[in-house]
Design an enzyme around this catalytic site. Structure first.
Site, PDB file in Angstrom:
ATOM      1  N   GLY A  45       0.797  -1.221   0.000  1.00  0.00           N
ATOM      2  CA  GLY A  45       0.000   0.000   0.000  1.00  0.00           C
ATOM      3  C   GLY A  45       0.828   1.270   0.000  1.00  0.00           C
ATOM      4  O   GLY A  45       0.293   2.359   0.107  1.00  0.00           O
ATOM      5  N   HIS A  70      20.581  14.728 -13.136  1.00  0.00           N
ATOM      6  CA  HIS A  70      19.896  14.316 -14.372  1.00  0.00           C
ATOM      7  C   HIS A  70      18.424  14.062 -14.081  1.00  0.00           C
ATOM      8  O   HIS A  70      17.998  14.116 -12.929  1.00  0.00           O
ATOM      9  CB  HIS A  70      20.565  13.091 -14.997  1.00  0.00           C
ATOM     10  CG  HIS A  70      20.442  11.839 -14.188  1.00  0.00           C
ATOM     11  ND1 HIS A  70      21.108  11.651 -13.007  1.00  0.00           N
ATOM     12  CD2 HIS A  70      19.711  10.711 -14.388  1.00  0.00           C
ATOM     13  CE1 HIS A  70      20.810  10.461 -12.515  1.00  0.00           C
ATOM     14  NE2 HIS A  70      19.958   9.867 -13.326  1.00  0.00           N
ATOM     15  N   HIS A  75      16.257  10.675  -8.764  1.00  0.00           N
ATOM     16  CA  HIS A  75      17.049  11.867  -8.433  1.00  0.00           C
ATOM     17  C   HIS A  75      16.195  13.128  -8.352  1.00  0.00           C
ATOM     18  O   HIS A  75      16.660  14.159  -7.877  1.00  0.00           O
ATOM     19  CB  HIS A  75      18.166  12.063  -9.466  1.00  0.00           C
ATOM     20  CG  HIS A  75      19.119  10.909  -9.490  1.00  0.00           C
ATOM     21  ND1 HIS A  75      20.370  10.959  -8.936  1.00  0.00           N
ATOM     22  CD2 HIS A  75      18.965   9.637  -9.945  1.00  0.00           C
ATOM     23  CE1 HIS A  75      20.962   9.777  -9.066  1.00  0.00           C
ATOM     24  NE2 HIS A  75      20.124   8.956  -9.680  1.00  0.00           N
ATOM     25  N   HIS A 139      24.602   8.621 -19.853  1.00  0.00           N
ATOM     26  CA  HIS A 139      23.752   7.751 -19.041  1.00  0.00           C
ATOM     27  C   HIS A 139      22.650   7.306 -19.999  1.00  0.00           C
ATOM     28  O   HIS A 139      22.889   7.276 -21.208  1.00  0.00           O
ATOM     29  CB  HIS A 139      23.275   8.593 -17.847  1.00  0.00           C
ATOM     30  CG  HIS A 139      22.432   7.900 -16.831  1.00  0.00           C
ATOM     31  ND1 HIS A 139      22.645   6.607 -16.437  1.00  0.00           N
ATOM     32  CD2 HIS A 139      21.365   8.350 -16.100  1.00  0.00           C
ATOM     33  CE1 HIS A 139      21.740   6.295 -15.513  1.00  0.00           C
ATOM     34  NE2 HIS A 139      20.951   7.329 -15.301  1.00  0.00           N
ATOM     35  N   ASP A 193      28.971   6.491  -8.802  1.00  0.00           N
ATOM     36  CA  ASP A 193      27.878   5.547  -9.078  1.00  0.00           C
ATOM     37  C   ASP A 193      28.370   4.096  -9.026  1.00  0.00           C
ATOM     38  O   ASP A 193      29.279   3.716  -9.753  1.00  0.00           O
ATOM     39  CB  ASP A 193      27.338   5.892 -10.482  1.00  0.00           C
ATOM     40  CG  ASP A 193      26.225   4.967 -10.971  1.00  0.00           C
ATOM     41  OD1 ASP A 193      25.775   4.096 -10.204  1.00  0.00           O
ATOM     42  OD2 ASP A 193      25.808   5.142 -12.142  1.00  0.00           O
ATOM     43  N   SER A 364      22.376  -1.481 -20.042  1.00  0.00           N
ATOM     44  CA  SER A 364      22.267  -0.705 -18.818  1.00  0.00           C
ATOM     45  C   SER A 364      22.691   0.738 -19.071  1.00  0.00           C
ATOM     46  O   SER A 364      23.451   1.030 -19.989  1.00  0.00           O
ATOM     47  CB  SER A 364      23.159  -1.324 -17.744  1.00  0.00           C
ATOM     48  OG  SER A 364      23.237  -0.453 -16.635  1.00  0.00           O
ATOM     49  N   GLY A 365      22.212   1.633 -18.246  1.00  0.00           N
ATOM     50  CA  GLY A 365      22.635   3.026 -18.303  1.00  0.00           C
ATOM     51  C   GLY A 365      23.782   3.303 -17.344  1.00  0.00           C
ATOM     52  O   GLY A 365      24.195   4.447 -17.178  1.00  0.00           O
ATOM     53  N   HIS A 366      24.263   2.242 -16.683  1.00  0.00           N
ATOM     54  CA  HIS A 366      25.283   2.440 -15.649  1.00  0.00           C
ATOM     55  C   HIS A 366      26.608   1.780 -16.030  1.00  0.00           C
ATOM     56  O   HIS A 366      26.635   0.757 -16.714  1.00  0.00           O
ATOM     57  CB  HIS A 366      24.791   1.873 -14.315  1.00  0.00           C
ATOM     58  CG  HIS A 366      23.593   2.596 -13.781  1.00  0.00           C
ATOM     59  ND1 HIS A 366      23.696   3.731 -13.005  1.00  0.00           N
ATOM     60  CD2 HIS A 366      22.276   2.375 -13.941  1.00  0.00           C
ATOM     61  CE1 HIS A 366      22.479   4.162 -12.703  1.00  0.00           C
ATOM     62  NE2 HIS A 366      21.599   3.357 -13.264  1.00  0.00           N
ATOM     63  N   HIS A 388      25.291   5.408  -4.642  1.00  0.00           N
ATOM     64  CA  HIS A 388      24.281   4.898  -5.576  1.00  0.00           C
ATOM     65  C   HIS A 388      24.383   3.382  -5.728  1.00  0.00           C
ATOM     66  O   HIS A 388      24.869   2.873  -6.738  1.00  0.00           O
ATOM     67  CB  HIS A 388      24.427   5.582  -6.941  1.00  0.00           C
ATOM     68  CG  HIS A 388      23.168   5.560  -7.790  1.00  0.00           C
ATOM     69  ND1 HIS A 388      22.647   4.399  -8.315  1.00  0.00           N
ATOM     70  CD2 HIS A 388      22.338   6.551  -8.201  1.00  0.00           C
ATOM     71  CE1 HIS A 388      21.557   4.689  -9.019  1.00  0.00           C
ATOM     72  NE2 HIS A 388      21.338   5.983  -8.956  1.00  0.00           N
TER      73      HIS A 388
END
Ligand SMILES: [Zn+2]
Ligand SMILES: [Zn+2]
Length: 554
Positions: A45, A70, A75, A139, A193, A364-366, A388
């Protein structure tokens, strides 16, 4: 003059999400990011989880500004909540500010008074004692920046979310030479990161997805339906370009994705060839082989478009066996089971389903390990703080730094709420401030605590039992036999016998008990928990209700 800079992470160190960090010097605070975390499966919930702002409450006039690295929710998503408590200007790029402005208008009203300052990636600006250099990095969304922050005790660098993508769709790329130039002047600390710390090698460029998408769009007999994140603007660009190549029109189902698309297009971050985009109702009337649909729900979220289509309860779109569905995302840890179930449903409907790893439709963006090493060796910081990530990501990132020769005592593992004091020769955790979860439930912020969550968890798993005990006010004796009511505990065909038995157990317990409220309640709870556990192997939530009956007038 203070000798130390204080770094205080209020979220993002221990979970993926809820990223927020404070840099404090004297009576000056710079906030970097203010994000949300989406609730885990056991947070029943709960709509959102935001950082705890307690530490800032008596320092509101110390805040010089908020810099957003970003445009991702983890974020930016907590900004509407933060800005109800403090007043501060926001600094970010044009794209991010436009996305934030939408959010603020929704939550704070169309005439909100928050100052949004546009910054071009690469630009410098000053906030109190902090001089901030922005450095373009890459990214999964355009305009992602690292921040080099000059403070009176030295320069620190915050990586933001990053990977090193030399060929992002739409051009641009990481400005490594600027990063190197800033680093060459000496860096006191790097905050970087850690999300991809488990992956060896390099994260492939977004561009490497092109062949798989090209092949699918060329060969698909009917519609191509692609589920991705609304914020993956690079992915949207790639899909628009390839769809256009094969004469397919792109349409969007899902409000969040449509809104991001419109904003990015208006600001020139998405290049949509003339006639390449149509509204959803138009697309649904076109020949299927001329259509590509972009939808949300790649994580199996039950209310998003894809899950509703898989369960055949989407109001506008019904799947046909000619359709090809691409899930252009990896399940976020914890979502694997839900996504797997959704894929099974789609397969049962007879549609072609393509998802990683059976085709290269997601990257991935990482950063992976080799990119993390690149950043560490470019920046060459005196102190290193992995940020992160979940504990395992932070741990592996710390190991990686150690393997590159950074002495162990200069690698600092922090938890949310730790206060790190940084000076030229010293880094130490000196205190701990509240860094726990604040739950947003409906419109309430922070009024649901762990106790409520535990109760919801018990209710969902084991059900609910009410024990009604009618007591005479004058004699404190039972006025009539106690009653048991259950919800979600026993099957209907067993219920009569079980309830009669449970009521007998309750009657017995009440008769033996002392007749004050607390004694009666605990006697009822003890007897019924034991009874239900023995007979159903469940631990339902048991709520005794004592009803006092006034018989004096009779
Ligand atoms: Zn991000
Ligand atoms: Zn992030």
């Amino acid at each position: 003059m203070p000798q130390y800079l204080r770094f205080i992470p209020l979220g993002g160190l221990g979970d993926i999400g809820r990223n927020m960090a404070l840099f404090e010097y004297g009576h000056n605070i710079l906030i970097v990011d203010a994000g949300v975390m989406f609730p885990e499966n056991d947070m029943l919930g709960i709509d959102l989880v935001i950082p705890n702002f307690e530490y800032l409450r008596d320092k509101k006039d110390w805040v010089r500004g908020i810099v957003i690295s970003h445009g991702h929710e983890d974020h930016t998503g907590a900004l509407p909540f933060l800005l109800q408590e403090i007043e501060a200007p926001i600094y970010s790029t044009r794209l991010v500010n436009a996305l934030i402005d939408h959010k603020l208008k929704e939550k704070l009203g169309r005439r909100h008074k928050v100052a949004l300052h546009d910054v071009t990636p690469g630009e410098d600006f000053r906030l109190g004692p902090f001089h901030i250099h922005t450095v373009p990095l890459t990214h999964s969304i355009p305009d992602s920046m690292a921040l080099a922050i000059d403070t009176p005790v030295g320069r620190v660098i915050h990586s933001g979310d990053f990977k090193i993508d030399y060929t992002p769709p739409g051009g641009g790329g990481p400005n490594l030479s600027r990063l190197a130039a800033l680093a060459a002047e000496g860096v006191l600390a790097l905050f970087a990161d850690s999300t991809g710390a488990e992956r060896t090698g390099f994260t492939p460029s977004e561009k490497t997805l092109e062949p798989a998408f090209d092949q699918i769009m060329r060969a698909a007999p009917g519609r191509v339906i692609i589920a991705s994140f609304a914020s993956q603007l690079y992915r949207l660009q790639l899909i628009i370009d390839i769809a256009h190549r094969y004469g397919r029109k792109v349409a969007i189902a899902g409000r969040s994705m449509e809104q991001n698309f419109e904003t990015a297009r208006r600001l020139g971050y998405l290049h949509v060839p003339k006639g390449a985009y149509v509204r959803l109702p138009t697309a649904l009337k076109m020949p299927p082989e001329q259509v590509t649909l972009l939808i949300t729900g790649s994580q199996g979220q039950p209310e998003a478009a894809l899950a509703r289509m898989a369960a055949n309860r989407h109001r506008e779109i019904a799947l046909s066996p000619q359709d090809t569905v691409i899930i252009s995302a990896s399940p976020i840890p914890g979502n694997e089971e839900v996504v797997g179930r959704m894929i099974n449903q789609l397969v049962d409907r007879g549609v072609e389903v393509i998802y990683p790893p059976i085709a290269h439709v997601h990257v991935s963006g990482h950063a992976s390990q080799e990119e993390m090493k690149l950043l560490l060796s470019l920046v060459h910081p005196r102190f290193f703080v992995p940020v992160h990530g979940e504990p395992r990501h932070l741990h592996l990132h710390a190991r990686l730094a150690e393997s590159m020769g950074i002495p162990r005592e200069r690698i600092i593992r922090l938890r949310d709420g730790d206060v790190l004091e940084l000076g030229p020769e010293r880094a130490a955790v000196v205190e701990h401030v509240p860094g726990d979860y604040v739950f947003v439930d409906g419109s309430g912020v922070g009024d649901v605590g762990p106790q409520v969550l535990r109760e919801r968890d018990v209710l969902a798993r084991d059900g609910f039992v009410a024990a009604i005990i009618p007591l005479r006010k004058d004699t404190r004796e039972l006025a009539s036999a106690p009653q048991v009511i259950t919800r979600g505990v026993i099957y209907k065909d067993q219920s009569d016998a079980t309830l009669t038995e449970a009521e007998a157990v309750l009657l017995d317990a009440v008769q033996r008990s002392k007749k004050n409220r607390n004694a009666l309640k605990s006697a009822a709870i003890d007897a019924l928990s034991r009874y239900f556990y023995k007979n159903t192997r469940r631990n339902p939530l048991i709520e005794p209700v004592i009803v006092e009956i006034d018989t004096s007038g009779q």
